[in-house]
Design a protein around this motif. Structure first.
Motif, mmCIF file in Angstrom:
data_model
loop_
_atom_site.group_PDB
_atom_site.id
_atom_site.type_symbol
_atom_site.label_atom_id
_atom_site.label_comp_id
_atom_site.label_asym_id
_atom_site.label_seq_id
_atom_site.Cartn_x
_atom_site.Cartn_y
_atom_site.Cartn_z
ATOM 1 N N LYS A 99 33.464 39.320 37.562
ATOM 2 C CA LYS A 99 33.222 39.636 36.146
ATOM 3 C C LYS A 99 34.488 40.111 35.452
ATOM 4 N N GLY A 100 35.586 39.428 35.747
ATOM 5 C CA GLY A 100 36.838 39.711 35.060
ATOM 6 C C GLY A 100 37.698 40.776 35.690
ATOM 7 N N GLY A 101 37.186 41.537 36.647
ATOM 8 C CA GLY A 101 37.967 42.593 37.279
ATOM 9 C C GLY A 101 38.586 42.143 38.590
ATOM 10 N N SER A 102 39.267 43.069 39.240
ATOM 11 C CA SER A 102 39.875 42.786 40.535
ATOM 12 C C SER A 102 38.829 42.894 41.631
ATOM 13 N N ASP A 107 34.192 45.685 44.220
ATOM 14 C CA ASP A 107 33.601 46.421 45.339
ATOM 15 C C ASP A 107 33.148 47.808 44.916
ATOM 16 N N ASP A 108 33.909 48.453 44.044
ATOM 17 C CA ASP A 108 33.506 49.775 43.567
ATOM 18 C C ASP A 108 32.244 49.673 42.714
ATOM 19 N N ARG A 109 32.155 48.635 41.892
ATOM 20 C CA ARG A 109 30.977 48.446 41.047
ATOM 21 C C ARG A 109 29.741 48.129 41.877
#
Length: 258
Positions: A99-102, A107-109
């Protein structure tokens, strides 16, 4: 016992779901056995219908509402228990959309991370005096349990008499927060901390929440995380906890009055 609760909390569409009872049986079968969705027995209906229903309802918060509904008969807050457990993640649990992140942000989300126990998730629960789950919080496997303690306490409907937890929740500021609520902490101090009062006759009851985790982990989808998203895994925790509440109702109803 489950049917009226599901009817009350499920989303209402223009057309009612097709054969919802069989779909629920397929969902429960899958989570009990930890199998692939495609392995759902044919007699329980199309596997994709059960998978779509569970995932969509998890995103909509249906399973959390189900857990809240079963608690309406009342919680026992004489003692409340905080505890966390590490849940190993299957290799298939990785790979959710970024979703656009690293990858680290994803993994944190999705509450996935690496700790000494391997790749997994840290699941924290707050339980009432009878060992029934009230609310959950999940975080990456390497996360500490203490940051989730205050949000879990804030989820209670009333102020408990005692808050019981192990040394992982030990901290001066957290004990002060418990006192500010009007409750009393029963949390032993760490070896590098000054001694604090922790009544043994209260703390010895902490096995109640440990037995709760033992019951929940009889479901293979709880003992091992197969879900890619945090919402789906949280849905499994809430669904199994709701069924644990219903079983408690049945057990209490079977006790003869004297």
């Amino acid at each position: 016992m489950l049917e009226p609760l599901v009817e009350q909390c499920r989303p209402k569409g223009k057309t009612p779901p097709h054969d919802l009872r069989r779909t629920m049986e397929a969902i429960l079968w899958r989570h009990q056995n930890g199998a692939k969705w495609r392995s759902v027995p044919v007699e329980l209906g199309p596997w994709w219908r059960a998978a779509q229903t569970f995932i969509r309802w998890a995103r909509l918060g249906v399973w959390e509402r189900l857990l809240n509904l079963v608690q309406e008969r009342g919680t026992q807050l004489g003692m409340t228990f905080l505890d966390g457990t590490s849940v190993r993640a299957h290799q298939k649990a990785a790979g959710a959309r970024r979703k656009g992140g690293s990858q680290a942000q994803r993994d944190d989300r999705e509450a996935l991370g690496r700790s000494r126990g391997g790749y997994g998730t840290k699941a924290c629960v707050i339980a009432d005096g009878l060992g029934r789950a009230i609310a959950f919080r999940i975080a990456p496997g390497q996360a500490h349990e203490l940051p989730d303690a205050i949000p879990l306490l804030d989820s209670l409907s009333d102020v408990p008499n005692w808050v019981v937890a192990d040394r992982g929740y030990s901290g001066h500021s957290f004990r002060e927060y418990i006192w500010s609520l009007g409750a009393r902490p029963a949390i032993p101090a760490k070896s590098n901390e000054a001694p604090v009062a922790c009544p043994e006759w209260i703390y010895n009851n902490r096995n109640v929440v440990e037995r709760l985790w033992a019951r929940l982990k009889e479901w293979r989808a709880v003992a091992t995380r197969y879900e890619k998203t945090a919402s789906s895994f949280m849905g499994i925790l809430c669904l199994t906890a709701a069924l644990d509440w219903l079983k408690t109702y049945q057990d209490l109803a079977s006790v003869p009055l004297t």
